[in-house]
Design a protein around this motif. Structure first.
Motif, PDB file in Angstrom:
ATOM      1  N   TYR A 217       0.825  -1.218   0.000  1.00  0.00           N
ATOM      2  CA  TYR A 217       0.000   0.000   0.000  1.00  0.00           C
ATOM      3  C   TYR A 217       0.860   1.270   0.000  1.00  0.00           C
ATOM      4  CZ  TYR A 217      -3.817   3.109   1.573  1.00  0.00           C
ATOM      5  OH  TYR A 217      -4.750   4.109   1.680  1.00  0.00           O
ATOM      6  N   GLY A 218       2.067   1.172   0.521  1.00  0.00           N
ATOM      7  CA  GLY A 218       2.935   2.349   0.583  1.00  0.00           C
ATOM      8  C   GLY A 218       3.853   2.523  -0.607  1.00  0.00           C
ATOM      9  N   THR A 219       3.742   1.662  -1.639  1.00  0.00           N
ATOM     10  CA  THR A 219       4.698   1.717  -2.748  1.00  0.00           C
ATOM     11  C   THR A 219       4.351   2.754  -3.816  1.00  0.00           C
ATOM     12  OG1 THR A 219       3.592  -0.080  -3.952  1.00  0.00           O
ATOM     13  CG2 THR A 219       5.334  -0.696  -2.383  1.00  0.00           C
ATOM     14  N   SER A 220       3.218   3.389  -3.685  1.00  0.00           N
ATOM     15  CA  SER A 220       2.869   4.519  -4.548  1.00  0.00           C
ATOM     16  C   SER A 220       1.907   5.417  -3.789  1.00  0.00           C
ATOM     17  CB  SER A 220       2.220   4.055  -5.858  1.00  0.00           C
ATOM     18  OG  SER A 220       1.785   5.174  -6.619  1.00  0.00           O
ATOM     19  N   ASN A 221       2.039   6.723  -3.956  1.00  0.00           N
ATOM     20  CA  ASN A 221       1.097   7.612  -3.275  1.00  0.00           C
ATOM     21  C   ASN A 221      -0.260   7.667  -3.975  1.00  0.00           C
ATOM     22  OD1 ASN A 221       1.592   9.266  -5.496  1.00  0.00           O
ATOM     23  ND2 ASN A 221       2.938  10.677  -4.377  1.00  0.00           N
ATOM     24  N   THR A 222      -0.424   6.873  -5.057  1.00  0.00           N
ATOM     25  CA  THR A 222      -1.730   6.772  -5.722  1.00  0.00           C
ATOM     26  C   THR A 222      -2.611   5.711  -5.087  1.00  0.00           C
ATOM     27  OG1 THR A 222      -0.664   7.411  -7.810  1.00  0.00           O
ATOM     28  CG2 THR A 222      -2.853   6.457  -7.983  1.00  0.00           C
ATOM     29  N   TRP A 223      -2.018   4.741  -4.396  1.00  0.00           N
ATOM     30  CA  TRP A 223      -2.824   3.650  -3.846  1.00  0.00           C
ATOM     31  C   TRP A 223      -3.955   4.123  -2.928  1.00  0.00           C
ATOM     32  CZ3 TRP A 223      -2.946  -0.035  -6.862  1.00  0.00           C
ATOM     33  CH2 TRP A 223      -1.833  -0.718  -7.349  1.00  0.00           C
ATOM     34  N   PRO A 224      -3.747   5.103  -2.028  1.00  0.00           N
ATOM     35  CA  PRO A 224      -4.874   5.528  -1.188  1.00  0.00           C
ATOM     36  C   PRO A 224      -6.092   5.977  -1.991  1.00  0.00           C
ATOM     37  CG  PRO A 224      -2.829   6.346  -0.273  1.00  0.00           C
ATOM     38  CD  PRO A 224      -2.484   5.756  -1.602  1.00  0.00           C
ATOM     39  N   ALA A 225      -5.860   6.680  -3.098  1.00  0.00           N
ATOM     40  CA  ALA A 225      -6.983   7.113  -3.935  1.00  0.00           C
ATOM     41  C   ALA A 225      -7.644   5.923  -4.616  1.00  0.00           C
ATOM     42  CB  ALA A 225      -6.493   8.112  -4.980  1.00  0.00           C
ATOM     43  N   VAL A 226      -6.872   4.931  -5.006  1.00  0.00           N
ATOM     44  CA  VAL A 226      -7.420   3.736  -5.645  1.00  0.00           C
ATOM     45  C   VAL A 226      -8.291   2.955  -4.665  1.00  0.00           C
ATOM     46  CG1 VAL A 226      -6.812   1.497  -6.667  1.00  0.00           C
ATOM     47  CG2 VAL A 226      -5.528   3.553  -7.317  1.00  0.00           C
ATOM     48  N   LEU A 290     -12.586  -8.669  -5.770  1.00  0.00           N
ATOM     49  CA  LEU A 290     -12.016  -7.481  -5.138  1.00  0.00           C
ATOM     50  C   LEU A 290     -10.845  -6.963  -5.969  1.00  0.00           C
ATOM     51  CD1 LEU A 290     -11.354  -5.487  -2.795  1.00  0.00           C
ATOM     52  CD2 LEU A 290     -10.150  -7.392  -1.673  1.00  0.00           C
ATOM     53  N   GLU A 291      -9.997  -7.854  -6.429  1.00  0.00           N
ATOM     54  CA  GLU A 291      -8.854  -7.440  -7.250  1.00  0.00           C
ATOM     55  C   GLU A 291      -9.311  -6.787  -8.546  1.00  0.00           C
ATOM     56  OE1 GLU A 291      -5.617 -10.218  -7.763  1.00  0.00           O
ATOM     57  OE2 GLU A 291      -6.121 -11.249  -5.905  1.00  0.00           O
ATOM     58  N   ILE A 292     -10.343  -7.333  -9.163  1.00  0.00           N
ATOM     59  CA  ILE A 292     -10.867  -6.726 -10.394  1.00  0.00           C
ATOM     60  C   ILE A 292     -11.349  -5.305 -10.116  1.00  0.00           C
ATOM     61  CG2 ILE A 292     -12.777  -6.820 -12.046  1.00  0.00           C
ATOM     62  CD1 ILE A 292     -12.465  -9.909 -11.967  1.00  0.00           C
ATOM     63  N   ASN A 293     -12.101  -5.120  -9.032  1.00  0.00           N
ATOM     64  CA  ASN A 293     -12.568  -3.779  -8.682  1.00  0.00           C
ATOM     65  C   ASN A 293     -11.400  -2.828  -8.457  1.00  0.00           C
ATOM     66  OD1 ASN A 293     -15.239  -4.607  -8.782  1.00  0.00           O
ATOM     67  ND2 ASN A 293     -15.391  -4.996  -6.577  1.00  0.00           N
ATOM     68  N   LEU A 294     -10.378  -3.325  -7.772  1.00  0.00           N
ATOM     69  CA  LEU A 294      -9.219  -2.498  -7.476  1.00  0.00           C
ATOM     70  C   LEU A 294      -8.474  -2.119  -8.757  1.00  0.00           C
ATOM     71  CD1 LEU A 294      -6.824  -3.072  -4.527  1.00  0.00           C
ATOM     72  CD2 LEU A 294      -5.896  -2.567  -6.769  1.00  0.00           C
ATOM     73  N   ILE A 295      -8.260  -3.092  -9.638  1.00  0.00           N
ATOM     74  CA  ILE A 295      -7.550  -2.827 -10.899  1.00  0.00           C
ATOM     75  C   ILE A 295      -8.349  -1.851 -11.755  1.00  0.00           C
ATOM     76  CG2 ILE A 295      -6.776  -3.876 -13.064  1.00  0.00           C
ATOM     77  CD1 ILE A 295      -6.159  -6.425 -11.359  1.00  0.00           C
ATOM     78  N   GLU A 296      -9.659  -2.037 -11.805  1.00  0.00           N
ATOM     79  CA  GLU A 296     -10.478  -1.121 -12.603  1.00  0.00           C
ATOM     80  C   GLU A 296     -10.466   0.286 -12.017  1.00  0.00           C
ATOM     81  OE1 GLU A 296     -14.167  -3.293 -12.929  1.00  0.00           O
ATOM     82  OE2 GLU A 296     -13.482  -4.341 -14.735  1.00  0.00           O
ATOM     83  N   ASN A 297     -10.423   0.399 -10.685  1.00  0.00           N
ATOM     84  CA  ASN A 297     -10.239   1.715 -10.070  1.00  0.00           C
ATOM     85  C   ASN A 297      -8.891   2.308 -10.462  1.00  0.00           C
ATOM     86  OD1 ASN A 297     -12.693   1.503  -8.779  1.00  0.00           O
ATOM     87  ND2 ASN A 297     -11.868   1.507  -6.702  1.00  0.00           N
ATOM     88  N   ALA A 298      -7.839   1.492 -10.397  1.00  0.00           N
ATOM     89  CA  ALA A 298      -6.483   1.975 -10.695  1.00  0.00           C
ATOM     90  C   ALA A 298      -6.362   2.466 -12.125  1.00  0.00           C
ATOM     91  CB  ALA A 298      -5.470   0.867 -10.428  1.00  0.00           C
TER      92      ALA A 298
END
Length: 310
Positions: A217-226, A290-298
Motif C-alpha cells: 500500500y505504501g509503494t505509490s502515493n496513488t494507492w490511497p486514492a485507488v 475485489l482485485e478486479i474492482n481495485l484494478i479497474e479503479n487503478a
C-alpha cells in the motif's frame, strides 16, 4: 414474445457475466495443478513442465500474445542453493502472456507455479520431507488459479482497457524468487512501461477473522486514492511494505509499485498436507472480484509513481 425478448437479452449478457471468476473454475485449476499426479511441481521436474504447459494452454485459449523468448516460455537455469543434491542446476521457465490494448503502459499480474516437489529441494517444514508429495494447493496453485481467472476476465470482457496486461507465471520462486528476478534482469517488455505489479501467493485459505492481506500500500502515493471507496464482499486489510512475501519483492527492488495478496500462514504451509480439499474457493472468488474492482479503479488514474517504504 416477452419471454423470447428476455431470452435474447440474457444470451447477450451471459458471455460477459461468464468471464467473472467462479469458485468452480478456481477449484478445477487447483485440482489440476495440485493433484498427487503433479508430485509437487518441483523446479526441473516433468510435473513442473506439465504445469507450465497447463498455463500455456489457457493463455492460448484466452487469446494472449506470447511474450517469452520462446513463445510463451522464458527459459532459464535455476539453482538449488539450500541443500546439496546431484541436480542442483535445474531447467526452469517463466510463462508470459500479453494482452495488447495498444496502450502506452502495462499492468503486470503474476503468481509462481512451482512448489517443493518431493521434499528434496529444501524449505519443507516436515520433519522427514524426502519422498513425500508437497502438493502446494495454497502455495501456490491458488495464486495460479487467480492468475488464470484474471487473465480470462480481462482478455474476454469485450472491453479495450486503457492499460495493457502482462500475465506472468513465475518459475523457481521457492528457490529464491529466481524466475521473477530473471525476468526483471532480462525483460521482454521495458520496465519503464510497467505501471504496477499485482502478486498472488497463497490466497486460498481465507480466515474471516483476519481477512485477506494486501501488502504494498505504501509503494505509490496513488494507492490511497485507488482504495478509496473500494467495494468488497470480503474483509481485507492493507500493509505498507512491498519488499517481502513473494515475487512482488523483485519488482519492488526495481522501483515498480506493487500489491501483494495473501490469506496468511497456516499449519500446512510447506508441508505435505497443503492439499486441494482445504482451499476455500468461494472466498478466493470474492478475493479475485475485489482485485478486479481495485484494478479497474487503478485504471482511472495516470501511470503511478513509485515510493520507497521506510
Amino acid at each position: 414474445m416477452q419471454y423470447r425478448f428476455f431470452f435474447v437479452l440474457l444470451t447477450l449478457a451471459y458471455p460477459l457475466f461468464a468471464q467473472q471468476p467462479t469458485a468452480r473454475q478456481i477449484t478445477r485449476h487447483i485440482n489440476n495443478l495440485a493433484s498427487d499426479k503433479m508430485k509437487g511441481r518441483g523446479t526441473g521436474s516433468p510435473e513442473n513442465a506439465k504445469a507450465a504447459r497447463y498455463i500455456v494452454r489457457h493463455f492460448k485459449k484466452y487469446g494472449l500474445t506470447p511474450l517469452g523468448t520462446n513463445g510463451y516460455y522464458q527459459p532459464f537455469t535455476a539453482k538449488v542453493r539450500r541443500v546439496v543434491v546431484p541436480d542442483s542446476l535445474r531447467k526452469a521457465a517463466n510463462v508470459i502472456g500479453f494482452l495488447d490494448n495498444e496502450a502506452p503502459y502495462t499492468i503486470v499480474i503474476g503468481a509462481h507455479y512451482d512448489h517443493l516437489g518431493m521434499g528434496r529441494q529444501g524449505s519443507s517444514l516436515d520433519s522427514l520431507p524426502q519422498g513425500k508429495i508437497h502438493n502446494g494447493a495454497d502455495d501456490n496453485a491458488s495464486g495460479v488459479a487467480g492468475l488464470l481467472e484474471l487473465a480470462q476476465y480481462f482478455a474476454q470482457n469485450s472491453v479495450k482497457e486503457p492499460y495493457n496486461f502482462l500475465f506472468m507465471a513465475f518459475g523457481a520462486e521457492e528457490l529464491g524468487l529466481q524466475g521473477s528476478r530473471y525476468f526483471l534482469n532480462n525483460p521482454t517488455l521495458p520496465l519503464e512501461k510497467m505501471n504496477f505489479m499485482i502478486c498472488m501467493d497463497m490466497i486460498g485459505r481465507y480466515n474471516p477473522d483476519r481477512g485477506v492481506g494486501i501488502g504494498g500500500y505504501g509503494t505509490s502515493n496513488t494507492w490511497p486514492a485507488v482504495f478509496n471507496g473500494l467495494s468488497s464482499t470480503i474483509k481485507f486489510f492493507t500493509d505498507r511494505a512491498g519488499n517481502g512475501g513473494s515475487d512482488n519483492a523483485a519488482f519492488y527492488a526495481k522501483q515498480i509499485p506493487v500489491l501483494f495478496f495473501h490469506t496468511g500462514g497456516h499449519p500446512d504451509y510447506h508441508r505435505p498436507t497443503d492439499d486441494p480439499g482445504k482451499i476455500d474457493a468461494s472466498a478466493e472468488e470474492a478475493i479475485l472480484r475485489l482485485e478486479i474492482n481495485l484494478i479497474e479503479n487503478a485504471m482511472q488514474h495516470p501511470k503511478m509513481n513509485f515510493t520507497a517504504v521506510k
